[in-house]
Design an enzyme around this catalytic site. Structure first.
Site, PDB file in Angstrom:
ATOM      1  N   ASP A  29       0.861  -1.165   0.000  1.00  0.00           N
ATOM      2  CA  ASP A  29       0.000   0.000   0.000  1.00  0.00           C
ATOM      3  C   ASP A  29       0.912   1.234   0.000  1.00  0.00           C
ATOM      4  OD1 ASP A  29      -3.193   0.701   1.617  1.00  0.00           O
ATOM      5  OD2 ASP A  29      -2.111   1.707   0.010  1.00  0.00           O
TER       6      ASP A  29
HETATM    7  C1  GLC Z   1      -4.170   4.465  -0.460  1.00  0.00           C
HETATM    8  C2  GLC Z   1      -5.085   3.349  -0.042  1.00  0.00           C
HETATM    9  C3  GLC Z   1      -5.213   2.264  -1.070  1.00  0.00           C
HETATM   10  C4  GLC Z   1      -5.096   2.877  -2.447  1.00  0.00           C
HETATM   11  C5  GLC Z   1      -3.685   3.386  -2.602  1.00  0.00           C
HETATM   12  C6  GLC Z   1      -3.465   4.067  -3.949  1.00  0.00           C
HETATM   13  O1  GLC Z   1      -3.432   4.911   0.617  1.00  0.00           O
HETATM   14  O2  GLC Z   1      -4.849   2.727   1.197  1.00  0.00           O
HETATM   15  O3  GLC Z   1      -6.463   1.606  -0.851  1.00  0.00           O
HETATM   16  O4  GLC Z   1      -5.377   1.909  -3.435  1.00  0.00           O
HETATM   17  O5  GLC Z   1      -3.302   4.254  -1.559  1.00  0.00           O
HETATM   18  O6  GLC Z   1      -4.301   5.157  -4.061  1.00  0.00           O
END
Ligand code: GLC
Length: 746
Positions: free
Chosen positions: A288
């Site tokens: 993430d």
């Molecule tokens: C964010 C979220 C994730 C998302 C990613 C890209 O922090 O936790 O769900 O897909 O970053 O945007």
């Protein structure tokens, strides 16, 4: 047989095989062979480059790290993927930079296409309230058709975190509290996004996230620690991920939280033992946003270099915006601290997906402006979004049958801070557009009612501040009307990521406004628009008609108007429990009996109760009303006892006893009465959504087999145990109308 026969036969066989060898049309190389061939040419630095993902600036979805070398890195083959770059034109331009690299390995473009791309669908929790699996799959399919026409290869969806804590703002992204419903929806969304399979032009890679147990963040506070038993993890939080895996999901995303002391990003138990080894997941795992480097503040890595080592060793294949793999992995390999085979495995997984997506055949195949223009924002897609929105609305109360409203209503007052809101209809994870054309409630009503009707609007108050200055005008507006429609709730950014709330009441003075309007004596309908279950006890007890409309996306206003005036009979059912108080949280339907359950509401001493509140929720999982009524009857089981190899066919009759055509969701729950571990009082094991005309009856059938009776025993074996089960059929987890016991013999 002549002596000559065999030598001649043998020479014929050898000759033909040689002939074949000379004329063999080389069979197309397998993707595995192509990957191996490409990897054999790659330097270690180029391999590490494939594990590196950067964000575009304009649409960043997390804390941005200054990065002046981004585009040089792409040209040098030091980037494998970009997120938050979208559009045929922009993706083509950035892809062209990657084509300048030595090996011309195409980039993957990822984006959070969570509930629609150009046409915004209801937030996922709202869609879950439809319990309409084909419609949910269809919504993801449309999102994929639009996104794939706009240069997007990969969506960071479905988010399939089970959550039982509405203080956690990200409940809006998921499918609620139940692993059975959550698993079915997870599978549907993966199939919707990936369509006929990777490589087809309207398919995008899906991403099962966040692996794992992110929805159990302590105290509902986002990014907080998670501690739970292995049984809870396997019984409740992992099933939707296994369902995504079984549906062929292309990628996984790990999670920000630590689980039982290990950050998910650094957890080889989750990423290698369970996902890659036990489940044999062939795709790749993306971290993430920044979650690799966040193992430093977690206190699990002393610096980014160690975080990079821990993450790659744990199985986190791609680094989203931690800027940790690119600077450190090659050195870690050269110093013998990380085995190169780990890098090779991650690279192979990523390159395999790029080949499967056809990007080596044509890196620009998804970046076609003509196709983009033709595909996005079509009337067909908007109609699908409106239908999904109608299905997502949950009718919570309709005392005195105020609803549906008569189309002859002459004077309608729309009151409340969300009555004319467009922006809030899109929800937290919608794709941002400068020219968004979202339909507000007010606009939807205007379009719906005839010229003979007058619609007046008064805001009354804002969402959050405490000013009551607008109350007087709102009260006067109400007094001039025949019926009042109130629009209250949260702004779109009061739920979603990083938006936990300790108090989940209606913000500001909205409930005071409702009281003031209710006091006028006019018929009042309250629409609550939010991304999570909210608490509004006074309204629940005093207002005759209440609908939960979540955030319904582009066509919100049309959907709400159609439901209010009965052009669509609401059939939504809550995918999450609504508490009476934050003090009850976590509160969910599949709770256990305890050793001291209250035997009745007067049984108050030495019982598992609160002195100041009932144990029951305000609204239960699976609850939702219709404009018509239904009755269940004729419960029959083909057997009253079975062996684990058997199955039971359960049948019942459902009848529409009201005067409107409508849909009902018949839910089947099971209880294992006694087992080697304590079991919930009920667990959803099946459901059927059925449409019935007034007076019509239908026979429904369900099948009970051992999979529906299994659980994790004391040794964490997935097994069944002989004993008595209670089968329950109802139209909500707290509205069981038929039940019958049966025996599992062995
Ligand atoms: C964010 C979220 C994730 C998302 C990613 C890209 O922090 O936790 O769900 O897909 O970053 O945007």
């Amino acid at each position: 047989m002549s002596k000559l026969f065999f030598p001649v036969l043998l020479s014929l066989i050898i000759g033909s095989s040689e002939l074949c060898a000379q004329t063999r049309i080389s069979s197309p190389k397998s993707i595995d062979d192509k990957v191996s061939e490409l990897m054999s040419k790659m330097t270690l630095e180029e391999k590490v480059g494939q594990l590196n993902q950067y964000t575009g600036e304009r649409l960043a979805t997390g804390p941005v790290t200054a990065n002046s070398t981004k585009y040089e890195d792409i040209k040098a083959g030091r980037v494998g993927s970009m997120l938050n770059v979208r559009g045929a034109k922009d993706t083509r331009e950035v892809q062209a930079l990657a084509m300048q690299s030595r090996l011309k390995i195409p980039l993957l473009f990822g984006l959070d296409v969570v509930h629609g791309y150009r046409v915004t669908f209801p937030i996922p929790l709202a869609e879950a309230a439809s319990w309409d699996i084909p419609a949910i799959e269809g919504a993801a399919r449309i999102a994929a058709e639009e996104a794939s026409a706009s240069g997007i290869h990969w969506t960071f969806a479905p988010m399939i975190d089970i959550s039982r804590d509405p203080r956690w703002g990200r409940v809006m992204e998921g499918a609620g509290e139940d692993p059975y419903l959550g698993s079915i929806i997870s599978s549907a969304r993966v199939k919707g996004f990936q369509g006929k399979g990777l490589g087809t032009l309207d398919a995008i890679m899906a991403c099962a996230k966040h692996f794992a147990a992110y929805g159990a963040a302590l105290a509902g506070r986002d990014y907080n620690s998670v501690d739970m038993s292995e049984r809870m993890l396997h019984e409740v939080y992992l099933p939707p991920f296994k369902a995504a895996m079984d549906a062929g999901v292309a990628t996984f995303m790990n999670a920000f939280n630590d689980l039982n002391g290990i950050p998910a990003t650094g957890s080889s138990y989750l990423q290698r033992d369970i996902l890659k080894d036990s489940w044999k997941f062939p795709g790749f795992i993306v971290s993430d946003w920044g979650s690799i480097k966040e193992m430093v503040p977690h206190g699990y890595a002393k610096d980014n270099r160690e975080a990079a080592r821990l993450a790659i060793q744990a199985g986190s294949d791609m680094d989203m915006e931690s800027h940790s793999y690119l600077p450190y992995l090659a050195d870690l390999v050269k110093k013998g601290e990380v085995e190169e085979r780990l890098i090779d495995d991650a690279v192979r997984r990523i390159l395999t997906k790029k080949f499967e997506m056809g990007l080596f055949d044509d890196p620009y195949r998804f970046s076609n402006e003509a196709r983009e223009k033709k595909t996005l924002n079509s009337a067909k897609n908007k109609e699908a979004a409106r239908k999904m929105a109608e299905k997502s609305i949950v009718l919570l109360k309709n005392e005195g049958q105020i609803l549906p409203l008569s189309k002859n209503a002459k004077k309608i007052a729309v009151i409340g801070p969300l009555g004319k809101s467009k922006e809030d209809m899109k929800g937290f994870w919608s794709v941002k557009w400068d020219d968004d054309d979202l339909v507000s409630l007010y606009e939807g009503l205007q379009k719906k009612v005839g010229a003979g009707s007058r619609i007046e609007y008064a805001m009354g108050c804002t969402i959050s501040d405490t000013s009551r200055a607008g109350f007087a005008d709102a009260i006067e507006t109400a007094k001039r009307s025949d019926v009042v429609i109130m629009a209250v709730g949260e702004t779109f950014d009061m739920s979603g990521e990083g938006n936990s709330r300790a108090n989940i009441g209606l913000p500001g003075v909205q409930e005071e406004l409702i009281k003031a309007i209710q006091a006028t004596g006019k018929p009042v309908v309250v629409l609550v628009m939010a991304g999570r279950p909210l608490i509004f006890n006074w309204t629940s007890e005093h207002v005759p008609a209440i609908m939960y409309t979540w955030w319904l996306g582009s066509e919100a206003g049309h959907a709400m108007a159609n439901v209010l005036f009965g052009d669509y009979n609401p059939a939504g059912k809550l995918p999450m429990t609504f508490p009476r108080s934050e003090g009850q949280i976590p509160l969910f339907y599949s709770y256990k009996n305890t050793g001291r359950p209250p035997l009745n509401e007067n049984d108050r001493r030495y019982r598992s109760i609160y002195l100041d509140l009932p144990n029951t929720p305000r609204y239960a999982f699976g609850y939702g009303l219709s404009y018509t009524q239904f009755a269940l009857s004729d419960l029959k089981l083909t057997k009253n006892s079975i062996h684990s190899s058997d199955s039971i066919v359960v049948s019942c009759t459902i009848r529409n006893t009201g005067k409107y055509a409508g849909e009902e969701v018949v839910q089947l729950y099971l209880q294992d009465m006694f087992a080697s571990v304590t079991r919930p009082l009920k667990e959803l094991k099946d459901f059927k959504k059925v449409m019935l005309q007034p007076g019509e009856s239908k026979k429904l059938q369900f099948v009970i087999n051992k999979d529906k009776l299994a659980f994790y025993d004391q040794q964490m074996n997935w097994t069944t145990e002989p004993g008595e089960f209670n089968l329950m059929l109802g139209t909500s987890s707290d509205k069981i109308s038929l039940e019958r016991k049966f025996q599992l013999i062995n």
